[in-house]
Design a protein around this motif. Sequence first.
Motif, PDB file in Angstrom:
ATOM      1  N   PRO A 247      52.531  68.493  94.379  1.00  0.00           N
ATOM      2  CA  PRO A 247      53.215  68.202  95.649  1.00  0.00           C
ATOM      3  C   PRO A 247      54.623  67.655  95.506  1.00  0.00           C
ATOM      4  O   PRO A 247      55.490  67.936  96.343  1.00  0.00           O
ATOM      5  CB  PRO A 247      52.273  67.182  96.307  1.00  0.00           C
ATOM      6  CG  PRO A 247      50.935  67.507  95.751  1.00  0.00           C
ATOM      7  CD  PRO A 247      51.181  67.915  94.327  1.00  0.00           C
ATOM      8  N   ALA A 248      54.899  66.891  94.461  1.00  0.00           N
ATOM      9  CA  ALA A 248      56.259  66.362  94.282  1.00  0.00           C
ATOM     10  C   ALA A 248      57.259  67.495  94.108  1.00  0.00           C
ATOM     11  O   ALA A 248      58.403  67.418  94.582  1.00  0.00           O
ATOM     12  CB  ALA A 248      56.307  65.421  93.076  1.00  0.00           C
ATOM     13  N   ALA A 267      53.331  65.308 104.752  1.00  0.00           N
ATOM     14  CA  ALA A 267      52.732  64.867 103.495  1.00  0.00           C
ATOM     15  C   ALA A 267      52.797  63.352 103.356  1.00  0.00           C
ATOM     16  O   ALA A 267      51.850  62.718 102.873  1.00  0.00           O
ATOM     17  CB  ALA A 267      53.423  65.549 102.321  1.00  0.00           C
ATOM     18  N   VAL A 271      49.296  61.440 102.849  1.00  0.00           N
ATOM     19  CA  VAL A 271      49.055  60.695 101.614  1.00  0.00           C
ATOM     20  C   VAL A 271      48.900  59.205 101.922  1.00  0.00           C
ATOM     21  O   VAL A 271      48.024  58.528 101.358  1.00  0.00           O
ATOM     22  CB  VAL A 271      50.197  60.938 100.611  1.00  0.00           C
ATOM     23  CG1 VAL A 271      50.123  59.953  99.453  1.00  0.00           C
ATOM     24  CG2 VAL A 271      50.143  62.368 100.086  1.00  0.00           C
ATOM     25  N   ASN A 323      61.129  59.193  93.583  1.00  0.00           N
ATOM     26  CA  ASN A 323      60.439  58.653  92.410  1.00  0.00           C
ATOM     27  C   ASN A 323      60.781  57.197  92.139  1.00  0.00           C
ATOM     28  O   ASN A 323      60.234  56.583  91.224  1.00  0.00           O
ATOM     29  CB  ASN A 323      60.742  59.497  91.170  1.00  0.00           C
ATOM     30  CG  ASN A 323      59.900  60.764  91.128  1.00  0.00           C
ATOM     31  OD1 ASN A 323      59.447  61.238  92.163  1.00  0.00           O
ATOM     32  ND2 ASN A 323      59.687  61.305  89.951  1.00  0.00           N
ATOM     33  N   VAL A 332      51.258  61.110  94.383  1.00  0.00           N
ATOM     34  CA  VAL A 332      51.440  62.537  94.096  1.00  0.00           C
ATOM     35  C   VAL A 332      50.816  62.920  92.763  1.00  0.00           C
ATOM     36  O   VAL A 332      50.375  64.057  92.578  1.00  0.00           O
ATOM     37  CB  VAL A 332      52.930  62.961  94.143  1.00  0.00           C
ATOM     38  CG1 VAL A 332      53.486  62.828  95.550  1.00  0.00           C
ATOM     39  CG2 VAL A 332      53.760  62.194  93.135  1.00  0.00           C
ATOM     40  N   ASN A 333      50.732  61.991  91.839  1.00  0.00           N
ATOM     41  CA  ASN A 333      50.064  62.298  90.571  1.00  0.00           C
ATOM     42  C   ASN A 333      48.556  62.458  90.750  1.00  0.00           C
ATOM     43  O   ASN A 333      47.920  63.225  90.024  1.00  0.00           O
ATOM     44  CB  ASN A 333      50.367  61.208  89.539  1.00  0.00           C
ATOM     45  CG  ASN A 333      51.770  61.335  88.960  1.00  0.00           C
ATOM     46  OD1 ASN A 333      52.374  62.404  89.003  1.00  0.00           O
ATOM     47  ND2 ASN A 333      52.295  60.240  88.422  1.00  0.00           N
ATOM     48  N   ASN A 336      47.939  66.135  91.949  1.00  0.00           N
ATOM     49  CA  ASN A 336      48.535  67.201  91.140  1.00  0.00           C
ATOM     50  C   ASN A 336      47.404  67.980  90.465  1.00  0.00           C
ATOM     51  O   ASN A 336      46.706  67.452  89.586  1.00  0.00           O
ATOM     52  CB  ASN A 336      49.469  66.586  90.093  1.00  0.00           C
ATOM     53  CG  ASN A 336      50.140  67.615  89.209  1.00  0.00           C
ATOM     54  OD1 ASN A 336      49.744  68.780  89.141  1.00  0.00           O
ATOM     55  ND2 ASN A 336      51.175  67.178  88.504  1.00  0.00           N
ATOM     56  N   GLU A 444      54.551  62.932  87.401  1.00  0.00           N
ATOM     57  CA  GLU A 444      55.835  62.385  87.794  1.00  0.00           C
ATOM     58  C   GLU A 444      56.011  60.998  87.140  1.00  0.00           C
ATOM     59  O   GLU A 444      55.052  60.248  86.969  1.00  0.00           O
ATOM     60  CB  GLU A 444      55.914  62.231  89.317  1.00  0.00           C
ATOM     61  CG  GLU A 444      55.922  63.551  90.057  1.00  0.00           C
ATOM     62  CD  GLU A 444      57.189  64.339  89.817  1.00  0.00           C
ATOM     63  OE1 GLU A 444      58.294  63.782  89.994  1.00  0.00           O
ATOM     64  OE2 GLU A 444      57.078  65.525  89.428  1.00  0.00           O
TER      65      GLU A 444
END
Length: 450
Positions: A247-248, A267, A271, A323, A332-333, A336, A444
């Motif tokens: 997603p990042a 998003a 999230v 970030n 986001v991690n 992933n 990320e």
Amino acid sequence: MNRRTSALLSTAIVTGVVVGTAPTATAAPTAVTQGTTTATAPDPFYRYDGSKPLSAYQPGDVLKKRTLNYHVFGIPTPLKAIQLLYRTTDAQGRPSANVTTVVRSQYGDGSKAVSYQSFYDSLSPEDGPSRAIAGDVSLLGGVIANAESLIVAPLLLKGYDVVIPDTEGQNADFAAGPEYGTNTLDSIRAATRTGETGLHAGTRFGLFGYSGGSIATNWASVLAPAYAPEVNKQLVGFAEGGLLVAPAHNLRYVDGALAWNGVIPMALIGVSRSYDIDLTRYLSAKGLAVVKELEHGSIVDALAHHPGMTWKDMAKPEYKDPNSIPAFVAAVNKINLGRAATPTVPGFIGQGNAGWLEGTFSRPPGIGTGDGVMVAGDVRTLARQYCATGNSSIKYEQYDLLSHVGAMPYWAPRAMAWLDDRFAGKTAPTSCGRIPAGNSLEPEKPTVTP
């Protein structure tokens, strides 16, 4: 009326309503008057009100059930649908309750079924497919769930029973991939634990989903071996298209796009909601206004409403690099797919790559092009990763002349044909060894704010 004629009539009505050949009707949801306004009363079926805590149930246990007519745009059809409230697991591993719908094929015998994951993409639970099937009509997001009857109809005609989970859960946790996966797997469990559905532990299942539906399809396939091993044994394969992987990367790819940049605030909300984090304190006044506007909106509300808007427009100056927000990086991690396990069943993955057709012109370094919202290089790497880690039954197709919306009608019949072959026991084709290189899917890394 014989069995075949009845089935054809039912399916024709479903399809006819969607394409506009059937007469229109007015939906009649239960309503209550509050002063001078009228509001739709909450449907109690969606609320778990049992005496035992949800944690006392196993994932997939059925909590409630009901049978109703399958509706399209609020119009009842002769098709019957069985809806189940079942116990599942949310993005943080907590017990939760969700709803799925089982539609029986009049050609079927309970031996084969397709779990169809909708691309209803919304931040409102009211837009879920189960509510559309039950006859509720929402003006924007519900259009998608209703129109998907065009996909359900041919599956029913082929003899597949169809299971349609509300993949985002009852909080509409948009983009929370792991939760999409557990909701889908527990939906299959629930469907096979209820006598009325005709499905059972020996029923073979195929997973099928595009765009938002592909998020659920892929996460279900990767989580199944550990989370639901008995379901994994029932799977013949997964077919998906227009896939969200990292997603990042997607947020950078759509940054400043004419239409798809609307997924950035969606998003952020999804999230934040699914992982109980507050990202609003990093937003500018404009960002806060956009998030408030979309808090309960659907993808239809988001697309092309702020053409050219970027992350920098939405964030405070000191957070111009997303970030630099540790909570964002951590979230986001977690979603992933490159960091998740490898599916053990065959897969068919289709991906468009002409994003310029839908107003996405950027080519960020290390990310490159995509279909307008999904990054083709990410999908290629994921497919290659599956091949390299033990699954040689991965078929990958890239459509360089098709965008996200345009690829769907091309992909869908190909995906259905691929699934037909898996149910028929044919050897799955493979693209392993022939898939071009893609992007890094490494996690990320947080940056230090200047």
